[in-house]
Motif scaffolding. Sequence first.
Motif, PDB file in Angstrom:
ATOM      1  N   HIS A 148      38.133  29.212  43.108  1.00  0.00           N
ATOM      2  CA  HIS A 148      37.197  30.346  42.983  1.00  0.00           C
ATOM      3  C   HIS A 148      37.009  30.722  41.518  1.00  0.00           C
ATOM      4  O   HIS A 148      37.982  30.913  40.793  1.00  0.00           O
ATOM      5  CB  HIS A 148      37.753  31.538  43.770  1.00  0.00           C
ATOM      6  CG  HIS A 148      37.004  32.819  43.545  1.00  0.00           C
ATOM      7  ND1 HIS A 148      35.634  32.895  43.464  1.00  0.00           N
ATOM      8  CD2 HIS A 148      37.453  34.099  43.379  1.00  0.00           C
ATOM      9  CE1 HIS A 148      35.269  34.154  43.258  1.00  0.00           C
ATOM     10  NE2 HIS A 148      36.348  34.892  43.193  1.00  0.00           N
ATOM     11  N   HIS A 168      29.115  38.116  42.276  1.00  0.00           N
ATOM     12  CA  HIS A 168      30.561  38.049  42.164  1.00  0.00           C
ATOM     13  C   HIS A 168      31.011  36.671  41.679  1.00  0.00           C
ATOM     14  O   HIS A 168      31.612  36.555  40.621  1.00  0.00           O
ATOM     15  CB  HIS A 168      31.187  38.405  43.515  1.00  0.00           C
ATOM     16  CG  HIS A 168      32.675  38.264  43.569  1.00  0.00           C
ATOM     17  ND1 HIS A 168      33.465  39.009  44.386  1.00  0.00           N
ATOM     18  CD2 HIS A 168      33.517  37.436  42.909  1.00  0.00           C
ATOM     19  CE1 HIS A 168      34.731  38.670  44.215  1.00  0.00           C
ATOM     20  NE2 HIS A 168      34.782  37.709  43.333  1.00  0.00           N
ATOM     21  N   GLU A 207      42.460  38.641  46.448  1.00  0.00           N
ATOM     22  CA  GLU A 207      41.528  37.799  47.206  1.00  0.00           C
ATOM     23  C   GLU A 207      42.269  36.812  48.116  1.00  0.00           C
ATOM     24  O   GLU A 207      41.687  35.851  48.619  1.00  0.00           O
ATOM     25  CB  GLU A 207      40.552  37.109  46.249  1.00  0.00           C
ATOM     26  CG  GLU A 207      39.586  38.136  45.663  1.00  0.00           C
ATOM     27  CD  GLU A 207      38.606  37.614  44.618  1.00  0.00           C
ATOM     28  OE1 GLU A 207      37.482  38.137  44.577  1.00  0.00           O
ATOM     29  OE2 GLU A 207      38.961  36.731  43.837  1.00  0.00           O
ATOM     30  N   HIS A 222      34.106  32.853  38.547  1.00  0.00           N
ATOM     31  CA  HIS A 222      33.005  33.807  38.371  1.00  0.00           C
ATOM     32  C   HIS A 222      32.006  33.186  37.396  1.00  0.00           C
ATOM     33  O   HIS A 222      31.695  33.769  36.357  1.00  0.00           O
ATOM     34  CB  HIS A 222      33.535  35.145  37.851  1.00  0.00           C
ATOM     35  CG  HIS A 222      34.617  35.722  38.709  1.00  0.00           C
ATOM     36  ND1 HIS A 222      35.832  36.115  38.213  1.00  0.00           N
ATOM     37  CD2 HIS A 222      34.676  35.945  40.034  1.00  0.00           C
ATOM     38  CE1 HIS A 222      36.596  36.580  39.209  1.00  0.00           C
ATOM     39  NE2 HIS A 222      35.911  36.479  40.324  1.00  0.00           N
TER      40      HIS A 222
HETATM   41 ZN    ZN Z   1      36.523  36.928  42.504  1.00  0.00          ZN
END
Ligand code: ZN
Length: 656
Positions: A130, A193, A116, A132
């Motif tokens: 980031h 996501h 990513e 989830h």
């Molecule tokens: Zn991710």
Amino acid sequence: MKSRWNDAEAAQFTGALGPRVYTSRLLGRDKSLVLHGGGNTSVKLREKDLFGEEGEVLYVKGSGWDMETIEAAGFAPVKLDYVRRLASLPSLSDPQMVNELATHTLRAGAPAPSVETILHAILPHKYVDHTHADAVLSISNSPDGEQRVRDIYGDKVVVIPYIMAGFDLAACCAREFPRQASKNAVGMVLLSHGVFSFSADARESYELMIELVSLAEKYLQAKKAWSIGLPPAPAPGFQREAAAKLRHDVSAAAGFPLLCRCNDTPRFLGFARHADVARISQGGPATPDHVIRTKPRPMLGRDVAGFGAAYREYFARNAKQAREPKTILDVAPRMALDPELGLAAFGRTAKDTGIVEELYEHTIDVILRAEALGGWRALEDRHTFDIEYWDLEQAKLKKAGKPPVFAGEVALVTGAASGIGKACVEAFLGRGAAVVGLDRNPAIATLFARPDYLGLACDLVDVAAIQAAMDAAVRRFGGLDMLVLNAGIFPASQAVKDIDAQLWKSAMTVNVEANLLVLQACHGLLKLAPRAGRVVVIGSKNVPAPGIGAAAYSASKAALNQLARVAALEWARDGIRINTIHPNAVYDTALWTEEVLASRAKAYNLTVEQYRKNNLLKTEVSSKDVAELAAEMCGPLFAKTTGAQVPVDGGTEKLV
Ligand code: ZN
């Protein structure tokens, strides 16, 4: 969700990457945000190269690092300008993307930058976080998920539809972010996501993540979709041979042995018995992040053949649309939901089964909350297929190489707290087996602190205690492949005419009867071992060459020897191999106290030193020497040998 920020703790993280390391760890501590290598963070720093030229470097979480324990070395420095430009390409294959990231990393030996990375590069902010987060997934995977997300966050976040991680996702974000981002934007939600937050400041970026996830949690609470109870299910009582049979069948479907971890706590059992379990569990995973470990869906019940047939169909249906030809990996499930066993998690290592269990525990929360919002919407099959058969994941599997010889197998060692037993635990762990150590000494429980070891205090003359230990072992690892009968005692030397009745009895009880009880408790499990069961009996040189004053010991070991031989005859039809090692002169064991050593030496009219090396090779035999042979006897070298007796004694004159 509360911020875990602590000024005193934060102050310990110094250097340019200090705040990045600290807030990444804070995210990693919260399992409802990131699990097992999931999530990633980055920071953009201006740095000078050796020519004094300044440039921007993106430090992004490297693969193989866990957020909770990450260090500065876990961040890969990449050339920001270059990586950012990649997003403007019309297309870029995943292997090409990985190549570009690797060749624009600025430190030799740095971990591979996250897949990513380009996504982090295109966001203009210094700090990018980031996760989830479970709560955000519950909402985005419910009816009208996108609208709900927009209602909750307004212009605080940019919303991106589901696209698999990698170049396409980054390119989409690069287009959408400038178009959607208002001056109020503090984050980005990727549907099905996860969620991003960003800021010029490490603490602020972290606190924004907490704020965004808290908003999702509050929304769920307001909709009465936060704490979802399950009807209490009475624990049915653990059926260890049923669990071992399931592990056997799943291993057969996979083509290699797998461990199985069973969990029948109320949460798992309640979910497995949920009235709608077939619908809500079979949709698919909550986030692509889980697919590799769990496969798209759990098996319901124990119909492994049915699961395999459905999996073949899923493969055939989706492989047609794949750009590259794919070969089926294996058709075995990685988890099962069973109304009696609860959750059964399968994997090649104990770490893997633990991860599957934890991932699914969170998935249950995500599913039940989305259900409360009106209905769980999982990732579509074509998406899960893309992830499972992703080039990058397949490349990882190839790179992983050949697994250790006992990967996915379970060994049980008795008398494992010290000496030969402890050395056996090490020898089997070293060959990739999960190991259960039994011993009367309670220190057995903490002998090793690792997920593939289970130490249980157990008195081997107590049938109920053996049964309880076997249950615990099978709950944790799913069955039994290899058994090392090592526990034994060496009673004080006594001439035959003087033998104390109690001493004789205890030698027979511990050295013979206890081993019989363990064999009996293990037979059904060994029969179900995916690659056939194996037993190693630690005998003694005293069997073929008894010693003066050691009648109780020699007689008991001889009885054990006959027991093993008869078992080898009877159990051959079950494929179970039973071989015996006759060690001698192994003095680094609990049996050989200074006292025993002196008394045995005296019986032979030798000094202790002479007695230690009293063999043909004039060598000392260690516990490790015996343990290594025990492990080899369970391996392919001895695949066609049963009923054998092999000495490890430096050579005994009377026997050669
Ligand atoms: Zn991710």
